[in-house]
Design a protein around this motif. Sequence first.
Motif, PDB file in Angstrom:
ATOM      1  N   PHE A  21      19.159 119.197  25.865  1.00 27.00           N
ATOM      2  CA  PHE A  21      20.586 119.448  26.027  1.00 27.00           C
ATOM      3  C   PHE A  21      21.207 118.676  27.192  1.00 27.00           C
ATOM      4  CE2 PHE A  21      19.869 123.083  23.166  1.00 27.00           C
ATOM      5  CZ  PHE A  21      20.957 122.898  22.322  1.00 27.00           C
ATOM      6  N   ARG A  22      20.380 118.142  28.074  1.00 24.50           N
ATOM      7  CA  ARG A  22      20.915 117.245  29.108  1.00 24.50           C
ATOM      8  C   ARG A  22      21.349 115.915  28.496  1.00 24.50           C
ATOM      9  NH1 ARG A  22      16.789 118.938  32.753  1.00 24.50           N
ATOM     10  NH2 ARG A  22      15.626 116.993  32.444  1.00 24.50           N
ATOM     11  N   HIS A  23      20.695 115.517  27.417  1.00 21.11           N
ATOM     12  CA  HIS A  23      20.985 114.228  26.790  1.00 21.11           C
ATOM     13  C   HIS A  23      21.898 114.350  25.570  1.00 21.11           C
ATOM     14  CE1 HIS A  23      17.411 113.136  29.152  1.00 21.11           C
ATOM     15  NE2 HIS A  23      17.837 111.891  29.063  1.00 21.11           N
ATOM     16  N   TYR A  24      22.015 115.550  25.030  1.00 22.25           N
ATOM     17  CA  TYR A  24      22.762 115.714  23.784  1.00 22.25           C
ATOM     18  C   TYR A  24      24.175 116.201  24.052  1.00 22.25           C
ATOM     19  CZ  TYR A  24      24.157 117.491  19.228  1.00 22.25           C
ATOM     20  OH  TYR A  24      24.844 117.746  18.070  1.00 22.25           O
ATOM     21  N   LYS A  25      25.156 115.475  23.542  1.00 23.73           N
ATOM     22  CA  LYS A  25      26.558 115.877  23.658  1.00 23.73           C
ATOM     23  C   LYS A  25      26.991 116.417  22.305  1.00 23.73           C
ATOM     24  CE  LYS A  25      27.711 112.396  27.160  1.00 23.73           C
ATOM     25  NZ  LYS A  25      26.322 111.943  27.315  1.00 23.73           N
ATOM     26  N   THR A  26      27.251 117.734  22.271  1.00 18.97           N
ATOM     27  CA  THR A  26      27.639 118.370  21.017  1.00 18.97           C
ATOM     28  C   THR A  26      28.958 117.796  20.521  1.00 18.97           C
ATOM     29  OG1 THR A  26      26.563 120.401  21.758  1.00 18.97           O
ATOM     30  CG2 THR A  26      28.030 120.579  19.880  1.00 18.97           C
ATOM     31  N   ILE A  27      28.961 117.357  19.288  1.00 20.78           N
ATOM     32  CA  ILE A  27      30.164 116.773  18.695  1.00 20.78           C
ATOM     33  C   ILE A  27      31.017 117.885  18.090  1.00 20.78           C
ATOM     34  CG2 ILE A  27      31.029 115.196  16.915  1.00 20.78           C
ATOM     35  CD1 ILE A  27      28.370 113.678  17.198  1.00 20.78           C
ATOM     36  N   PRO A  28      32.330 117.940  18.413  1.00 23.42           N
ATOM     37  CA  PRO A  28      33.195 118.963  17.816  1.00 23.42           C
ATOM     38  C   PRO A  28      33.134 118.908  16.289  1.00 23.42           C
ATOM     39  CG  PRO A  28      34.345 117.797  19.571  1.00 23.42           C
ATOM     40  CD  PRO A  28      33.059 117.049  19.328  1.00 23.42           C
ATOM     41  N   GLN A  29      33.010 120.065  15.682  1.00 26.09           N
ATOM     42  CA  GLN A  29      32.861 120.117  14.242  1.00 26.09           C
ATOM     43  C   GLN A  29      34.216 120.117  13.529  1.00 26.09           C
ATOM     44  OE1 GLN A  29      29.724 120.219  12.288  1.00 26.09           O
ATOM     45  NE2 GLN A  29      29.502 119.170  14.243  1.00 26.09           N
TER      46      GLN A  29
END
Length: 421
Positions: A21-29
């Motif tokens: 989760f430090r590397h992953y940017k959640t994309i708005p759905q």
Amino acid sequence: MKDMLGRGEVVTPKNALDILFRHYKTIPQISEEIPVNESLHRIISEDIISESNLPEFPRSTVDGYAVRAEDTFGATDTLPAYLNLKGEILMSEEPKIELKKSDTVKIATGGMLPPGSDAVVMFEYSNVINEKLIEVVKAAAPGENVIQIGEDVERGEKILPKGHRIRPQDMGALTGLGVTKIKVYRRPNVAIISTGDEIVEAEKVPRLGQVRDINTYNLSGLVRLKGGIPIRKGIFPDQYEKIYSIVRESLDETDIVIISGGSSVGTRDMTERVINDLGKPGVLVHGVSLKPGKPMIIGIVNNKPVFGLPGNPAAVTVCFDLFVAPVIKAISGEVDHLVNLGITHHRTVKAIISKNISSAPGREDHIRVAIEKNEGKLVARPILGKSGLIKTLVKADGIVVIPATKLGLEAGDEVDVRLFD
């Protein structure tokens, strides 16, 4: 530093998830509008505000008589209050009677209170004298046995917050307010790729040395349980070009990619190389201090999570729950207020472990157990067997986690059992 299988140094499950989760940017759905009757377990994409009151009129909560509370003050068995019966209010009928001093009307549960009334006396606390007169033997307080306008839900009140997972009771509340369509987040698409020269489709009869595909079906069910849409890509041999091609295609078409098998270093293990070759940052974790599931691979390719799950079914289930499920939840837009309060998302029960279980230091062990009852107490019986045996999952009701700081469990210890969904 490499371990005995050639992998980098293993990390704890918590650290592995933190790295991801430090590397992953959640994309708005993307949102979509759906009927409320199809919304169970979907995640709403905007606050839902009530446009009306519930109820929209004062309602009786009991069968009885609508009264002016002050006309009953002081009423007892020995000194009842006498009221004039002016008729009956039928269900779904708007009253045409306004109660004056010492008047009453018969009313059913859910009926609309007439003007002038502010309480309802239950039948049990009244006696019929004749068709025009009743006596009340117990005083009613103002508002007693009545739901007032907007007492359940007020106009302008937030009913459900953005990020909430719809439950059956939520569907009932929405339709009670006249809400028949809501906006929800699109469910994440999860590609499931099975690898291995020995794997064949479930419909086929395997030759000696071959096995039918178990993980694709197990993973499809797990993805659906967590709110995702499984996209079964098929079974692929341990050939770099074919695995590279299907993973690249899956990254273009889906939100998450799962590769089952191929995460243990072996003769033709391609998973780590494929992830690294497809994009940055590539493999983040290869090896977790976990049993079953040590060979777990976690990577990101152009902000798409890619997971290399060990080939055995027990490890697939454990690793999915620990690493894939939280990502599906993050992508889906769900905001779980219980987790924010420090309450685990797992359903758990307390039980007594039935036998001694040893555990290696520095490793988190996930023990499959069946729940039984003995002398009125819940007992967790370990389902022992190799991680590759699907039967150990089928016979189990849940998992007991032995933390990395413990050397095992002793028979009679109280444990928390994480129940399977």
